[in-house]
Design an enzyme around this catalytic site. Structure first.
Site, PDB file in Angstrom:
ATOM      1  N   LYS A 140      55.699   2.632  97.153  1.00 41.49           N
ATOM      2  CA  LYS A 140      56.629   3.329  96.261  1.00 41.49           C
ATOM      3  C   LYS A 140      57.827   2.426  95.969  1.00 41.49           C
ATOM      4  O   LYS A 140      58.301   1.710  96.858  1.00 41.49           O
ATOM      5  CB  LYS A 140      57.078   4.631  96.932  1.00 41.49           C
TER       6      LYS A 140
ATOM      7  N   SER B  33      58.476  13.110  94.140  1.00 44.13           N
ATOM      8  CA  SER B  33      58.781  11.932  93.366  1.00 44.13           C
ATOM      9  C   SER B  33      57.794  10.781  93.553  1.00 44.13           C
ATOM     10  O   SER B  33      57.766   9.875  92.727  1.00 44.13           O
ATOM     11  CB  SER B  33      60.193  11.442  93.715  1.00 44.13           C
TER      12      SER B  33
ATOM     13  N   SER C  61      58.679  14.979  98.445  1.00 39.29           N
ATOM     14  CA  SER C  61      58.259  13.914  97.523  1.00 39.29           C
ATOM     15  C   SER C  61      56.948  13.225  97.861  1.00 39.29           C
ATOM     16  O   SER C  61      56.389  12.528  97.023  1.00 39.29           O
ATOM     17  CB  SER C  61      59.362  12.860  97.407  1.00 39.29           C
TER      18      SER C  61
END
Lengths: 477, 484
Positions: free
Chosen positions: B71, B146, B170
């Site tokens: 990420k 996210s 997330s």
């Protein structure tokens, strides 16, 4: 400035702690004389994702400071974020302390007059630990430079902040207090006041119960006295003209010796303190406190009392010798070898006077003159091998240029003359000053002084005036 | 698709990894999903080095040759790390996050940096400066967020495993929406060093994969003990390198996992199943009943503090964020505009142009919540709620081994459906944020894949990752049977 009726002064004093590395990272804290931005890493540059880790040595030092200032050591201590934008602050917040500082409710005694009755107790509100921001460098001067450079080498240096209650009554007391703090920190071995910018002070002052004005950017003992004196005069003048003092923050311009308005109450910063989520609560247990207490050396006041009793010194001398740990150590080394009272006079009066004149610290001076050197000088003096004036000369030259006492005495011919030499000089003076000799013989005693002076002149000051007088009296009376 | 467990074993025993990496890059190049912000241009060289055992690459490593997506809020040395924000568009970290160093150490190959909501602020991956990621199951829908790029990449075969980060859901939200497995570790299990902070006291980096075993393996690798993170808990034994050892999970067969369900006490908090969509309700309860069929017992129960959790979560997260994001002033790194003025004007302009709408909204709200006069009313109160939430979880775990809830109250919604209405978007996190407040571990595993994926969230007590993964392994085996 004397006592100011109704003047209340509180100080926030920030002192850099002498740890090897910074407060939250492993960067070396020996940043002075380093190229800008070379003592930096992701942590002290505040790069995204970097996390602080507490330097336990800094914590121990701060606890020691709190103990020495007789604070109540808190068993739980926390770091907070103090949020504000400034280019020297790489994270946009300073890691500091707020609730749960390291120490609370301490006190320091200062000596403001002569004798015991001049003692004042200044309450310490809190002692806490925080990080130093980076340093702004204005090419040219602050008012003319077109841009500012930032050096983050200083970013993250540990600072201990000492906050007083508003117990100080005069600018002079504030200076004496700061000198005492400096003395205590140096005694603890956690601070070096000789380093540029090692201590910075903010002062709060109010007159006659009026609004509080904060003065920032004070960086010396002289500065605190000048800034506060200026501020008192400024506020007095305003009140005399019927103007109101409002709560505000002012900036001390050291060069000009004046305070300048920075911001008023409406524009006070809201620092939005909240607990630093990247650090955990620290427990300070009794055993840690006890072991740090055991490491605390004899402090200035105790040392002074000991000097008075151990070396039979007067309180003036004892105080003068114990204000600075380096002078105290120097004195004790000398006094262990030679007459303590004589040592006290020569160190407290002569050596300290010469240091003050040069604005030189004992720490600096010790690179040029050792206790052994001092012992040698005093031995020569006591044995009559050099005159007092010569001893002072040797000390001066050592402070200015270094060297050894023997070499200086020899090179500059400071050794006292032999009796033979003196007798020759006296004979010559008698022959060369018939008029004065006649005057003396006719009973005008003051002619003797003149002749002694001539002997001193002829010998370049090396003669002992008492000896010269004796010889002249023997020959002429 | 190959699992990380199998692939690393094959590479260790001499098979090549370069070809698989090639396939992955082919898929990424032809993909319309927008899973990645930046690709690692050295990845293929690294694969060749591994295959030839060159460049100091040995023949071992728990993830030898395994492609991992990271990420974009996790710092990678030499690889641009943007947090999906314009303000960090050109930022290349000079250091690796601890978890990334651990990946490299174990021979993993970083495929690239995955798309996300800007600074992790969102649940749809729509707030990214680099455009939204699409859901591989239905490209008109959001992948969740996210960590949407990481979840979508796994589901679409654009990586094998991935790292996400989870501040309020997330990892679990996109795992649920994309039909993959994602675990939010106990707060303090994994080092956060190098994770670009959104809300420090809530977030953890965590593993995402298409199977529970791969999640366990990746967790093992990233839970390296790290002195640089003061908030990481150093679990015993103190001499162990990591905080979590996956051996017992990896060594457990699916059948053993299923038979260990006997006697398992599951709590289902009513607050988490109230008001969920029909699709989710159906999938969730059928999963619960499947567990019951294998000897687990479940009980509906109540958790009274949950109604305050969402508000408390957003106050804490935004408050911390407002401070964390203060460093982005363009002075040392990040966005520079070619218009230098005085400092205040310049940094205000950079922040004005560099941050997206949602980020600005949260900075402003967080700044407000911490302001003098409001601190006690908002931030302190939120901390009190957090303590109560934590206590309520602790007391629940005295009665139940695990809690089970739907991960998300709905199936993936359409792109643009909620993004204009922040409040409705915040509400979708209602089942995930209490877990971050409590700091307990939770995993999301698929309990339906069609018509759209549904995730089931299993929650365990602090540092009970092993128990959680074993139950998840059992569920996975039961579900796989159901899906087939």
């Amino acid at each position: 400035m004397g006592d100011e009726k109704g003047v209340k002064i509180g100080l926030e004093c920030h002192a850099q702690l002498l740890t090897k590395s910074k407060l939250f990272c492993g960067c070396s804290s020996d940043y002075r004389n380093a190229k800008p931005n070379t003592h930096v890493c992701p942590v002290c540059l505040g790069l995204p994702g970097a996390l602080p880790v507490i330097n336990m040595q800094a914590l121990r030092y701060a606890i020691k400071v709190a103990i020495a200032l007789q604070c109540e050591i808190q068993h739980k201590t926390l770091f907070y974020r103090k949020n504000y934008f400034y280019p020297d602050l790489p994270r946009g917040f300073q890691i500091s302390q707020y609730d749960y500082p390291i120490g609370l409710n301490g006190k320091v005694s200062i000596e403001v007059g002569d004798g015991e009755c001049g003692e004042r107790i200044i309450r310490i509100k809190r002692v806490h630990l925080e990080e130093d921001p980076g340093k702004l460098i204005y090419p040219g001067t602050i008012s003319t430079s077109k841009y500012v450079l930032v050096d983050y080498n200083r970013s993250g240096i540990p600072l201990v902040e000492i906050v007083t209650e508003p117990d100080l009554r005069t600018p002079r007391e504030a200076r004496i207090f700061l000198a005492k703090i400096r003395s205590i920190l140096e005694y603890l071995g956690v601070f070096n006041g000789d380093l540029e910018g090692a201590m910075r002070v903010d002062a709060n002052i109010s007159l006659g119960g009026g609004e509080r004005v904060e003065i920032k950017n004070i960086s010396s003992l002289k500065g605190v006295e000048r800034a506060l004196s200026y501020e008192i005069t400024r506020q007095r003048n305003m009140m005399r003209r019927g103007m109101k003092i409002t709560q505000e923050t002012r900036f001390y311009d050291e060069e000009r010796g004046v305070t300048v308005a920075m911001r008023t109450k409406e524009f006070e910063q809201d620092y939005r303190y909240f607990p630093e989520p990247d650090l955990v609560e620290i427990r300070i247990d009794d055993s840690l406190i006890a072991s740090l207490k055991a490491e605390i050396p004899e402090m200035p006041d105790e040392k002074m009392r000991r000097f008075i009793s151990q070396y039979s010194l007067g309180s003036e001398h004892a105080r003068a010798l114990t204000e600075d740990i380096h002078i105290a150590d120097f004195y004790e080394a000398v006094a262990s070898e030679i007459d303590p009272q004589m040592s006290a006079t020569w160190i407290a009066d002569v050596l300290k006077g010469e240091l003050n004149y040069r604005d030189m610290s004992m720490r600096e001076a010790m690179k040029r003159i050792s206790p052994n050197d001092m012992v040698r000088i005093l031995r020569y003096l006591k044995a009559g091998e050099i005159a007092e004036r010569a001893a002072v000369e040797v000390i001066r030259e050592m402070l200015d240029h270094g060297g050894s006492p023997d070499e200086i005495i020899k090179r500059r011919g400071l050794a006292r003359m032999s009796m033979e030499e003196l007798k020759i000089a006296v004979s010559e003076v008698i022959h060369e000053n018939n008029a004065a000799v006649a005057d003396l013989k006719s009973g005008r005693k003051e002619a003797l002084n003149f002749l002694v002076g001539q002997v001193m002149k002829k010998t370049g000051g090396r003669a002992d005036p008492k000896e010269a007088r004796k010889l002249l009296e023997e020959r002429l009376l | 698709m190959l699992s990380a467990v199998d692939m690393s074993e094959r590479v260790r025993s001499g098979e090549n990894c370069e070809e698989i990496l090639h396939e992955i890059y082919e898929r990424i190049r032809s993909s319309e999903l927008n899973c990645y912000i930046t690709l690692n241009d050295k990845a293929l060289d690294e694969a060749v080095q591994i295959d030839r055992r060159e460049g100091g690459k040995s023949g071992c490593g728990k993830l030898l040759g395994v492609p991992v997506a990271v990420k974009d809020c996790i710092s990678t040395r030499g690889i641009r790390t943007t947090c999906a924000s314009r303000i960090l568009n050109d930022y290349v970290p000079p250091f690796d996050a601890t978890v990334v160093a651990a990946l490299r150490e174990e021979g993993a190959i970083i495929v690239g940096k995955t798309n996300m909501d800007e600074f992790c602020m969102g649940s749809t991956t729509e707030t990214s400066y680099f455009g939204p990621t699409l859901n591989p199951h239905d490209t008109s829908r959001v992948p969740g967020g996210s960590s949407g790029g990481s979840a979508a990449a796994i589901a679409a075969g654009e990586t094998i495993i991935a790292l996400g980060s989870d501040t309020g859901g997330s990892i679990r939200c996109p795992a649920a929406f994309c039909g993959v497995v994602g675990l939010k570790p106990t707060y303090g299990l994994v080092s956060r060093y190098g994770l670009i902070a959104y809300a420090n006291s809530l977030e953890q980096i965590g593993p995402m994969a298409s199977s529970v075993r791969d999640v366990a393996l990746l967790l093992d690798v990233i839970s390296l003990k790290d002195r640089r993170d003061s908030t990481q808990v150093k679990l015993p034994p103190s001499d162990a390198r990591t905080n979590f050892n996956a051996d017992s999970v990896l060594g457990m067969s699916g059948d053993d996992a299923i038979s260990s369900l006997k006697g398992l006490r599951i709590g289902v908090p009513a607050e988490f199943v109230h008001g969920i969509s029909k699709d989710v309700e159906r999938a969730f309860w059928s999963a619960i009943h499947a567990l019951e069929d294998e000897g687990a017992s479940y009980e509906e129960m109540h958790m009274d503090t949950m109604k305050y959790a969402l508000a408390a979560y957003y106050i804490i997260a935004m408050s911390e964020a407002s401070s964390n994001l203060a460093r982005y002033d363009g002075l040392r790194y990040g966005l520079r505009l070619n218009r230098d003025d005085d400092w205040h004007t310049t940094f205000s302009r950079i922040r004005g142009e560099g941050f997206g709408e949602e980020v600005k909204r949260r900075i402003i709200l967080g700044t407000f919540a911490l302001s003098a006069g409001y601190y006690g009313r908002y931030y302190l109160k939120a901390l009190k709620v957090r303590t109560l939430v934590k206590r309520e979880f602790e007391s629940a775990f005295r009665k139940y081994d695990v809690l089970a809830t739907p991960t998300m109250p709905m199936t993936p919604f359409r792109l643009g459906e909620r993004i204009k209405d922040p409040l409705s978007l915040y509400l979708v996190d209602v089942n995930t944020v209490p877990i971050n407040l409590a700091g307990v571990p939770a995993i999301s595993i698929p309990c339906a894949l069609s018509p759209l994926p549904v995730g089931m969230q299993l929650i365990a007590s602090h540092f009970e990752e092993e128990k959680l993964l074993k139950v998840a392994l059992a569920c996975e085996n039961l579900m796989n049977a159901h899906f087939l």
